[in-house]
Design an enzyme around this catalytic site. Sequence first.
Site, PDB file in Angstrom:
ATOM      1  N   THR A  38      -0.983 -33.557 -19.389  1.00 52.51           N
ATOM      2  CA  THR A  38      -0.831 -33.921 -18.319  1.00 52.51           C
ATOM      3  C   THR A  38      -1.499 -35.098 -18.320  1.00 52.51           C
ATOM      4  OG1 THR A  38      -1.846 -32.848 -16.350  1.00 52.51           O
ATOM      5  CG2 THR A  38      -3.461 -32.968 -18.078  1.00 52.51           C
ATOM      6  N   THR A  55      -0.607 -29.084 -14.292  1.00 49.02           N
ATOM      7  CA  THR A  55       0.286 -29.241 -15.932  1.00 49.02           C
ATOM      8  C   THR A  55      -0.653 -28.064 -16.464  1.00 49.02           C
ATOM      9  OG1 THR A  55       1.755 -30.652 -15.675  1.00 49.02           O
ATOM     10  CG2 THR A  55       1.485 -29.608 -17.364  1.00 49.02           C
TER      11      THR A  55
HETATM   12  N1  ASP Z   1       2.820 -34.158 -16.548  1.00 50.84           N
HETATM   13  C1  ASP Z   1       3.320 -33.569 -15.414  1.00 50.84           C
HETATM   14  C2  ASP Z   1       4.548 -34.111 -15.287  1.00 50.84           C
HETATM   15  O1  ASP Z   1       4.954 -35.117 -15.114  1.00 50.84           O
HETATM   16  C3  ASP Z   1       3.030 -33.462 -14.499  1.00 50.84           C
HETATM   17  C4  ASP Z   1       1.513 -33.035 -14.694  1.00 50.84           C
HETATM   18  O2  ASP Z   1       0.580 -32.870 -15.641  1.00 50.84           O
HETATM   19  O3  ASP Z   1       0.711 -32.549 -13.565  1.00 50.84           O
HETATM   20  O4  ASP Z   1       6.308 -33.874 -15.030  1.00 50.84           O
END
Ligand code: ASP
Length: 354
Positions: free
Chosen positions: A265, A214
């Site tokens: 993230t 992300t």
């Molecule tokens: N936090 C994001 C989610 O759970 C994933 C990520 O950080 O890549 O959608």
Amino acid sequence: MRFLLALITAAGLLLTVQQSGAASLPSEPVHTGQVETNGGPRPDARNVVLAVHGGAGNGLIRKDTPPELEKAYRDGLAAALRAGEQVLRSGGSSVTAVEAAVKVLEDNELFNAGKGAVFTEDAGHELDASIMRGSDLAAGAVAGVQSVKNPISAARLVMEKSPHVLLAGEGADDFAARNGLPTVTQDYYWTQRRWDQLTAAKDPQAPKQAEYSTVGAVAVDQKRDLAAATSTGGLTNKMIGRVGDSPVIGAGTYAKNDTAAVSATGQGEVFIRGAAASTISNMIEFGRRSLADAAFDVIVKRLPALGGTGGVIALDRQGTFDAPHSTPGMLHGYLTADGKIVTKVFVDETPANS
Ligand code: ASP
């Protein structure tokens, strides 16, 4: 001894620092009421005006990473910082700066947002994004969009042109299109790498990896207003309709001038349950904890206790910056008021739990 330390520090910085023109940060200090705890976690950097992340996860191991890949990640982060820097230097707002930085990362297929977003369980793409302004707590978000090219711009549109904070699904896509944002078909988001990750996720024999790529940005502008933004494709092989923390204000994104701008993230479900980003802000405001102490507490202690790993970038109005994470690595970079860009992509540049 002190001279030796200075030399070592300077040599270390030279590895990752690229000089550019000056960005503006007002020189008057602002008192946020935070207390630096003696012996507690220290911020990673000071005088930061803009920071970006490209996700937490296993990170890149120096000896196993081809130089071209290292360069691609560093260039990607630096290009996002430069886009935001241009905005800040010309007197633009922190909201415009974080949107500009995140757009660059959304357009870069290395990262899990926009082009290069991960696949859902039915091999589609559903994207989430949010943005928040620290001066008045205005916020906007979209969840599960499938055709807007840059979800972060749709989130900003929701903040500025609708009476709502969060629009989901078709309504969000339509709203973005009606307001003139570029749209794409689902194949635009497709990349071989994400396809391989979906295939591996569906293969019971394949090793499972926690990779969260992300993207997000935090910034402070010349008026010392904070903003934060986050954009994602979510988790590989997620259920259709699953919404993570990234579009949830207070979980994946938060910005309040008195406390901090935060973009997260990691394992979204845990970031939602732990109200990650707003808990950091609340600890600063009500617990009078320092930015580094609050961010460390939430990311390295509280969320792992709930069963989830990840990280945040966090910035306050004074330019104090920290990037704690409980995963081995977190790709990120920052720009200081004097125009230096620092990027961190290898695990050994970003020690976990610190
Ligand atoms: N936090 C994001 C989610 O759970 C994933 C990520 O950080 O890549 O959608």
